[in-house]
Structures are given as C-alpha cells and as structure tokens.
Design an enzyme around this catalytic site. Structure first.
Site, mmCIF file in Angstrom:
data_model
loop_
_atom_site.group_PDB
_atom_site.id
_atom_site.type_symbol
_atom_site.label_atom_id
_atom_site.label_comp_id
_atom_site.label_asym_id
_atom_site.label_seq_id
_atom_site.Cartn_x
_atom_site.Cartn_y
_atom_site.Cartn_z
ATOM 1 N N CYS A 73 0.865 -1.181 0.000
ATOM 2 C CA CYS A 73 0.000 0.000 0.000
ATOM 3 C C CYS A 73 0.898 1.227 0.000
ATOM 4 O O CYS A 73 1.654 1.448 0.948
ATOM 5 C CB CYS A 73 -0.918 0.002 1.219
ATOM 6 S SG CYS A 73 -1.920 1.504 1.359
ATOM 7 N N CYS A 196 -5.484 6.098 -3.405
ATOM 8 C CA CYS A 196 -4.824 4.792 -3.370
ATOM 9 C C CYS A 196 -3.466 4.973 -4.028
ATOM 10 O O CYS A 196 -3.386 5.256 -5.231
ATOM 11 C CB CYS A 196 -5.661 3.751 -4.107
ATOM 12 S SG CYS A 196 -4.828 2.161 -4.319
#
Length: 279
Positions: A73, A196
């Site tokens: 991530c 994101c």
C-alpha cells in the site's frame, strides 16, 4: 495497547508498532483489523498497519478493512516512513513488504517510495491489467472519478467480481486532463477511498504509455495531489500525516461483534485530545 492514527492523502490507517514485542497475535490480526477499521464501533480507518523497525529497514504489513492482508500500500508506506522517522527518530532506507523491498527517500516534507515491480501486464477490452505491488485494473474515463464516482460503482463491482476467483483486483479509474491525471480507486477489501497510492502509480504507467512517455506525472485524488516519477523507479511521491496517538482500554476481543468500543486519545493538560502537529 498504544496505536497511532495516520493518513496519506486522507487514506487513513491505524498503525501498531510491534518492534519491541508482538502486540496483536498473528491469528488475531484479521479480526483486529476488522474491528479497528470500523468507524462506529472501532477506531475508524481504511486499514491497519503493523510494523517492525530494524534500521535502516522497516517491515510493514497491511490489513484491509475486511481483514484481508494486502501485499503493498503506497499511502501506508509513506505513513510508516513518517512514523519511524519522526516518532522513533530512525532513518529508513528500505521498506520490506509482502510484495518485496522498496527503496524510500525523505525529501523535506515529501516522502518517496519506490515501486520497482510496477508494470503493465496486459491490455484487455475495457482497460489495462497493471501490477503496482498489488493488482490493478486501470480504466480510462471521461467522467470525473474524484467527484462523480458513484455512477462507476456498479461497473467497478462487476470488474472486481470477474477477477475475484484470482484473488480480486483494485479497480482504478483515470481521467486525463491538460496538466494532471485525476484518479480514484475502488480498493479490494475496502471500497472507494480518497486516494490509493498503488492506484496512482498504476494509472500513471498507463497514462504515460498512451500519451507519453513522461518522466513525471502529477495526479490529483480526492485526498490531495501526488506525484509519480517514472524516470527512476517508479517513485510514488507525497506527504504523510501523523494525526494522534491513542490507547485502547480493556480487551478489544470482547467487542469484535461491533459493539461500541472505548478508546482514548493522548490528552493535553486541558483535557482536550492532543493532535500531533504534522510538519
């Protein structure tokens, strides 16, 4: 049990430092993530990050809101570097994740994280399959995905369901404009988020492939602006913020049925929550 609330471009996380000892047993980590991410009965977050620091490297594991573990991530990665640098006072050069080792750099208030494995894997009818540490399906759109993403939800779920037998996919929508790329991602295990990081990298690769090549791409998300350097890495560049330090009272396991959970913030002498100023 102490934790830190952090965010990168409003993609927010509960960070648990397990450098000295394992705070949450391995078998409990998925349940803890489901509880902690609940914005009504837990702390509230898009994911939970567990770290172990071993300068100059740090190990990061990220669990999604649904309890599943993600390989990588980008926004959480910057948050980890911010925490280790400012709270632990340690230098970080390598971030270790399930997707591999990532070179990191701190450039003033900006944090750069290398995503060396990022590449376009396949061109399909509706878009592009991209590996950016985690799998992404990138779809170009004329619709503004930042503000007008609601109309994309059904399609995003359909695309996700097609990839679910393979473990699912993050569905990223990208709208090119004159001087920037506008991006939003329907994240695997989470849903729509303000930003994101890996989706930003994936969209930038596709954008550069079609309209470039470009050495750097400016990307606007609902959570703010990020940059992707494609000349070296690629590198995901952005800021990260430490919001507050918290302490859980009692045993969180008693509340995994989503009952109301008590947790407290670090308090100032006035009794108000002390929010750590971000620099």
């Amino acid at each position: 049990m102490q934790f830190w609330k952090v965010h990168g471009a409003r993609n927010d996380f509960v960070l648990v430092d397990e450098t000295e000892e394992e705070v949450v047993p391995e078998s409990d980590k998925p349940d803890f993530a489901r509880w902690a991410c609940d914005r009504r009965s837990g702390v509230g977050a898009d994911g939970v990050v567990f770290i172990r620091s071993d300068p100059p490297s740090v190990e990061m594991r990220i669990f999604n809101r649904d309890g599943s573990e993600a390989e990588f991530c980008g926004n959480a990665a910057r948050c980890v570097v911010k925490y280790v640098t400012e709270v632990r006072g340690e230098n970080v050069k390598i971030l270790r994740t399930l997707s591999g080792a990532h070179r990191v750099e701190v450039q003033g208030g900006w944090i750069a994280v290398e995503v060396p494995e990022a590449e376009i894997k396949k061109v399909v009818e509706l878009g592009y399959e991209v590996d950016a540490g985690v799998p992404h399906f990138v779809r170009l759109t004329e619709r503004d995905p930042i503000h007008d993403f609601g109309g994309l939800t059904d399609e995003a779920k359909t695309i996700f369901s097609e990839y679910e037998p393979k473990g699912g996919v993050n569905v990223t929508y990208a709208a090119p404009s004159v001087d920037e790329l506008r991006v939003r991602t329907f994240e695997r295990g989470v849903g729509w988020t303000p930003a994101c990081g890996s989706g930003v990298v994936a969209a930038s690769l596709v954008y550069s492939e079609i309209f470039g090549p470009f050495e750097e791409v400016s990307v606007r998300t609902a959570g703010g602006c990020l940059r992707v350097s494609l000349s070296d890495g690629p590198l995901l560049i952005g800021r990260a913020e430490i919001v507050y330090k918290g302490e859980l009272r009692g045993d969180w396991r008693e509340n995994t049925d989503h009952q109301r959970r008590r947790h407290s913030l670090s308090r100032s002498p006035s009794g108000r929550p002390r929010l750590q100023e971000c620099r």
